[in-house]
Design a protein around this motif. Structure first.
Motif, PDB file in Angstrom:
ATOM      1  N   ALA A  16       0.835  -1.205   0.000  1.00 10.20           N
ATOM      2  CA  ALA A  16       0.000   0.000   0.000  1.00 10.20           C
ATOM      3  C   ALA A  16       0.870   1.255   0.000  1.00 10.20           C
ATOM      4  O   ALA A  16       0.575   2.229  -0.698  1.00 10.20           O
ATOM      5  CB  ALA A  16      -0.932  -0.004   1.210  1.00 10.20           C
ATOM      6  N   ARG A  17       1.957   1.242   0.783  1.00  7.06           N
ATOM      7  CA  ARG A  17       2.858   2.402   0.807  1.00  7.06           C
ATOM      8  C   ARG A  17       3.516   2.606  -0.556  1.00  7.06           C
ATOM      9  O   ARG A  17       3.647   3.734  -1.036  1.00  7.06           O
ATOM     10  CB  ARG A  17       3.928   2.213   1.889  1.00  7.06           C
ATOM     11  CG  ARG A  17       3.427   2.461   3.304  1.00  7.06           C
ATOM     12  CD  ARG A  17       4.590   2.621   4.271  1.00  7.06           C
ATOM     13  NE  ARG A  17       5.326   1.387   4.427  1.00  7.06           N
ATOM     14  CZ  ARG A  17       5.052   0.447   5.331  1.00  7.06           C
ATOM     15  NH1 ARG A  17       4.032   0.608   6.159  1.00  7.06           N
ATOM     16  NH2 ARG A  17       5.791  -0.642   5.421  1.00  7.06           N
ATOM     17  N   LEU A  18       3.938   1.503  -1.182  1.00  8.28           N
ATOM     18  CA  LEU A  18       4.561   1.599  -2.499  1.00  8.28           C
ATOM     19  C   LEU A  18       3.587   2.163  -3.517  1.00  8.28           C
ATOM     20  O   LEU A  18       3.934   3.056  -4.303  1.00  8.28           O
ATOM     21  CB  LEU A  18       5.051   0.218  -2.935  1.00  8.28           C
ATOM     22  CG  LEU A  18       5.625   0.109  -4.348  1.00  8.28           C
ATOM     23  CD1 LEU A  18       6.855   1.003  -4.487  1.00  8.28           C
ATOM     24  CD2 LEU A  18       5.968  -1.331  -4.688  1.00  8.28           C
ATOM     25  N   ALA A  19       2.363   1.646  -3.519  1.00 12.49           N
ATOM     26  CA  ALA A  19       1.349   2.138  -4.460  1.00 12.49           C
ATOM     27  C   ALA A  19       1.068   3.612  -4.229  1.00 12.49           C
ATOM     28  O   ALA A  19       0.887   4.386  -5.177  1.00 12.49           O
ATOM     29  CB  ALA A  19       0.065   1.320  -4.316  1.00 12.49           C
ATOM     30  N   GLY A  20       1.052   4.028  -2.957  1.00 12.73           N
ATOM     31  CA  GLY A  20       0.805   5.423  -2.645  1.00 12.73           C
ATOM     32  C   GLY A  20       1.902   6.342  -3.158  1.00 12.73           C
ATOM     33  O   GLY A  20       1.640   7.471  -3.567  1.00 12.73           O
ATOM     34  N   LEU A  21       3.148   5.849  -3.127  1.00  9.67           N
ATOM     35  CA  LEU A  21       4.256   6.653  -3.635  1.00  9.67           C
ATOM     36  C   LEU A  21       4.133   6.896  -5.129  1.00  9.67           C
ATOM     37  O   LEU A  21       4.407   7.992  -5.630  1.00  9.67           O
ATOM     38  CB  LEU A  21       5.583   5.955  -3.342  1.00  9.67           C
ATOM     39  CG  LEU A  21       6.095   6.006  -1.904  1.00  9.67           C
ATOM     40  CD1 LEU A  21       7.311   5.100  -1.758  1.00  9.67           C
ATOM     41  CD2 LEU A  21       6.449   7.431  -1.517  1.00  9.67           C
ATOM     42  N   ILE A  22       3.712   5.878  -5.860  1.00 13.30           N
ATOM     43  CA  ILE A  22       3.631   5.987  -7.320  1.00 13.30           C
ATOM     44  C   ILE A  22       2.353   6.697  -7.754  1.00 13.30           C
ATOM     45  O   ILE A  22       2.315   7.349  -8.799  1.00 13.30           O
ATOM     46  CB  ILE A  22       3.701   4.576  -7.951  1.00 13.30           C
ATOM     47  CG1 ILE A  22       5.040   3.910  -7.592  1.00 13.30           C
ATOM     48  CG2 ILE A  22       3.545   4.634  -9.464  1.00 13.30           C
ATOM     49  CD1 ILE A  22       5.152   2.478  -8.059  1.00 13.30           C
ATOM     50  N   ALA A  23       1.305   6.599  -6.922  1.00 13.34           N
ATOM     51  CA  ALA A  23      -0.017   7.109  -7.304  1.00 13.34           C
ATOM     52  C   ALA A  23      -0.126   8.622  -7.148  1.00 13.34           C
ATOM     53  O   ALA A  23      -1.036   9.138  -6.493  1.00 13.34           O
ATOM     54  CB  ALA A  23      -1.097   6.410  -6.483  1.00 13.34           C
ATOM     55  N   ASP A  24       0.804   9.330  -7.738  1.00  9.65           N
ATOM     56  CA  ASP A  24       0.757  10.792  -7.799  1.00  9.65           C
ATOM     57  C   ASP A  24       1.365  11.182  -9.134  1.00  9.65           C
ATOM     58  O   ASP A  24       2.448  10.706  -9.495  1.00  9.65           O
ATOM     59  CB  ASP A  24       1.563  11.399  -6.644  1.00  9.65           C
ATOM     60  CG  ASP A  24       1.627  12.914  -6.729  1.00  9.65           C
ATOM     61  OD1 ASP A  24       0.762  13.579  -6.132  1.00  9.65           O
ATOM     62  OD2 ASP A  24       2.538  13.422  -7.409  1.00  9.65           O
ATOM     63  N   GLU A  25       0.689  12.044  -9.888  1.00 11.56           N
ATOM     64  CA  GLU A  25       1.126  12.325 -11.258  1.00 11.56           C
ATOM     65  C   GLU A  25       2.508  12.969 -11.303  1.00 11.56           C
ATOM     66  O   GLU A  25       3.321  12.658 -12.182  1.00 11.56           O
ATOM     67  CB  GLU A  25       0.107  13.232 -11.948  1.00 11.56           C
ATOM     68  CG  GLU A  25       0.390  13.408 -13.434  1.00 11.56           C
ATOM     69  CD  GLU A  25      -0.722  14.113 -14.165  1.00 11.56           C
ATOM     70  OE1 GLU A  25      -0.524  14.445 -15.357  1.00 11.56           O
ATOM     71  OE2 GLU A  25      -1.797  14.330 -13.564  1.00 11.56           O
ATOM     72  N   THR A  26       2.807  13.858 -10.362  1.00 13.66           N
ATOM     73  CA  THR A  26       4.128  14.495 -10.354  1.00 13.66           C
ATOM     74  C   THR A  26       5.216  13.479 -10.055  1.00 13.66           C
ATOM     75  O   THR A  26       6.254  13.430 -10.734  1.00 13.66           O
ATOM     76  CB  THR A  26       4.186  15.626  -9.311  1.00 13.66           C
ATOM     77  OG1 THR A  26       3.240  16.633  -9.679  1.00 13.66           O
ATOM     78  CG2 THR A  26       5.571  16.234  -9.248  1.00 13.66           C
ATOM     79  N   ARG A  27       5.003  12.644  -9.037  1.00 16.49           N
ATOM     80  CA  ARG A  27       6.012  11.630  -8.707  1.00 16.49           C
ATOM     81  C   ARG A  27       6.144  10.611  -9.828  1.00 16.49           C
ATOM     82  O   ARG A  27       7.255  10.161 -10.149  1.00 16.49           O
ATOM     83  CB  ARG A  27       5.656  10.951  -7.379  1.00 16.49           C
ATOM     84  CG  ARG A  27       5.773  11.881  -6.184  1.00 16.49           C
ATOM     85  CD  ARG A  27       5.815  11.114  -4.873  1.00 16.49           C
ATOM     86  NE  ARG A  27       4.552  10.496  -4.519  1.00 16.49           N
ATOM     87  CZ  ARG A  27       3.591  11.078  -3.838  1.00 16.49           C
ATOM     88  NH1 ARG A  27       3.727  12.345  -3.446  1.00 16.49           N
ATOM     89  NH2 ARG A  27       2.488  10.433  -3.526  1.00 16.49           N
ATOM     90  N   ALA A  28       5.022  10.256 -10.456  1.00 18.35           N
ATOM     91  CA  ALA A  28       5.075   9.310 -11.572  1.00 18.35           C
ATOM     92  C   ALA A  28       5.876   9.893 -12.732  1.00 18.35           C
ATOM     93  O   ALA A  28       6.664   9.191 -13.384  1.00 18.35           O
ATOM     94  CB  ALA A  28       3.664   8.948 -12.031  1.00 18.35           C
ATOM     95  N   ALA A  29       5.711  11.193 -13.005  1.00 17.19           N
ATOM     96  CA  ALA A  29       6.456  11.841 -14.089  1.00 17.19           C
ATOM     97  C   ALA A  29       7.954  11.805 -13.808  1.00 17.19           C
ATOM     98  O   ALA A  29       8.764  11.581 -14.715  1.00 17.19           O
ATOM     99  CB  ALA A  29       5.982  13.281 -14.265  1.00 17.19           C
ATOM    100  N   CYS A  30       8.323  12.026 -12.555  1.00 21.74           N
ATOM    101  CA  CYS A  30       9.738  11.979 -12.181  1.00 21.74           C
ATOM    102  C   CYS A  30      10.302  10.570 -12.354  1.00 21.74           C
ATOM    103  O   CYS A  30      11.401  10.385 -12.886  1.00 21.74           O
ATOM    104  CB  CYS A  30       9.919  12.427 -10.734  1.00 21.74           C
ATOM    105  SG  CYS A  30       9.560  14.172 -10.435  1.00 21.74           S
ATOM    106  N   LEU A  31       9.563   9.581 -11.910  1.00 20.92           N
ATOM    107  CA  LEU A  31      10.028   8.198 -12.003  1.00 20.92           C
ATOM    108  C   LEU A  31      10.204   7.773 -13.457  1.00 20.92           C
ATOM    109  O   LEU A  31      11.190   7.114 -13.809  1.00 20.92           O
ATOM    110  CB  LEU A  31       9.034   7.267 -11.292  1.00 20.92           C
ATOM    111  CG  LEU A  31       8.981   7.402  -9.771  1.00 20.92           C
ATOM    112  CD1 LEU A  31       7.780   6.638  -9.214  1.00 20.92           C
ATOM    113  CD2 LEU A  31      10.267   6.911  -9.133  1.00 20.92           C
ATOM    114  N   LEU A  32       9.270   8.157 -14.303  1.00 20.50           N
ATOM    115  CA  LEU A  32       9.374   7.794 -15.718  1.00 20.50           C
ATOM    116  C   LEU A  32      10.556   8.504 -16.373  1.00 20.50           C
ATOM    117  O   LEU A  32      11.259   7.917 -17.205  1.00 20.50           O
ATOM    118  CB  LEU A  32       8.077   8.138 -16.445  1.00 20.50           C
ATOM    119  CG  LEU A  32       6.869   7.259 -16.107  1.00 20.50           C
ATOM    120  CD1 LEU A  32       5.613   7.791 -16.781  1.00 20.50           C
ATOM    121  CD2 LEU A  32       7.112   5.810 -16.533  1.00 20.50           C
TER     122      LEU A  32
END
Length: 240
Positions: A16-32
């Motif tokens: 759940a914590r991992l999913a929460g980290l990725i489930a934000d558009e800004t953080r997802a953009a950075c990760l990609l």
């Protein structure tokens, strides 16, 4: 009547914590963006994500704290990168699942050009992807250097080929020697793992490929076309 007490699975909380980290558009953009395998400054990522530096700093703190990113400071600059290949593999697999069958139409000629370049050839964290990655993977398979019938695996001839080509394979870690990674533009697997990373690194160091633009796109050079044809029989037309 009281219900029975249940014991919570600790992995459920971690997931759940991992999913929460990725489930934000800004953080997802950075990760990609960091799937290009390079370290980015906080300022570069803020501009890429279209947010203020202070906002981005808060997001990076969460990603570093959650173990998805590592950071280092050089002078006044803060550099971040993906923590390890396992994080990259997770992101690649997730990204491959969410790409629509019918891509959105580009909003400008520049966007169309960038999308075309990414589809033609790019890095997928630390290995080659796009038509370039598929062409190399198919050539390795056709020559009997890579097997795909029971999962990706280098053959004995493949190990010899990498050695003879001067491409060192680090076999001391826990990372798979060869792994299939689903290409999100070609919808077919390309070579990842230790072998995929070593081949990509050699291609860039030998300037068979060069990075273009600020994204992950790479372009095959004339010398790269010759090398890939001589070593693997890849036709230049398959790389354009």
């Amino acid at each position: 009547m009281l219900g029975r007490m249940t014991t919570r699975d600790p992995q459920a909380a971690q997931l759940a914590r991992l999913a929460g980290l990725i489930a934000d558009e800004t953080r997802a953009a950075c990760l990609l963006a960091l799937l290009d395998g390079r370290a980015w400054t906080a300022g570069e990522l803020a501009r890429h994500a279209g947010v203020a530096a202070s906002t981005l700093s808060e997001h990076l703190g969460k990603l570093v704290g959650g173990g998805l990113l590592t950071e280092e400071r050089q002078g006044r600059h803060r550099f971040v990168r993906l923590a390890d290949p396992r994080v990259a593999q997770l992101l690649e697999d997730l990204a491959a699942q969410v790409v629509p069958e019918t891509p959105a139409r580009p909003r400008s000629l520049r966007e169309a050009g960038a999308g075309s370049a990414m589809a033609r050839g790019r890095t997928c964290y630390d290995h080659l992807a796009g038509r370039l990655g598929i062409a190399v993977t198919d050539a390795l398979t056709a020559k009997g250097l890579l097997r795909q019938d029971t999962g990706f695996a280098l053959t004995d001839s493949g190990l010899v080929w990498f050695d003879s080509a001067g491409i060192r394979l680090d076999r001391t870690g826990r990372r798979p020697l060869a792994r299939a990674c689903l290409d999100w533009t070609e919808r077919r697997p390309h070579l990842a793992g230790v072998a995929g990373a070593a081949l990509c690194r050699h291609a860039l160091d030998a300037r068979w490929c060069v990075r273009i633009g600020s994204e992950r796109a790479v372009k095959v050079t004339d010398s790269g076309e010759r090398a890939l044809f001589e070593l693997l029989g890849v036709e230049p037309g398959a790389l354009r």
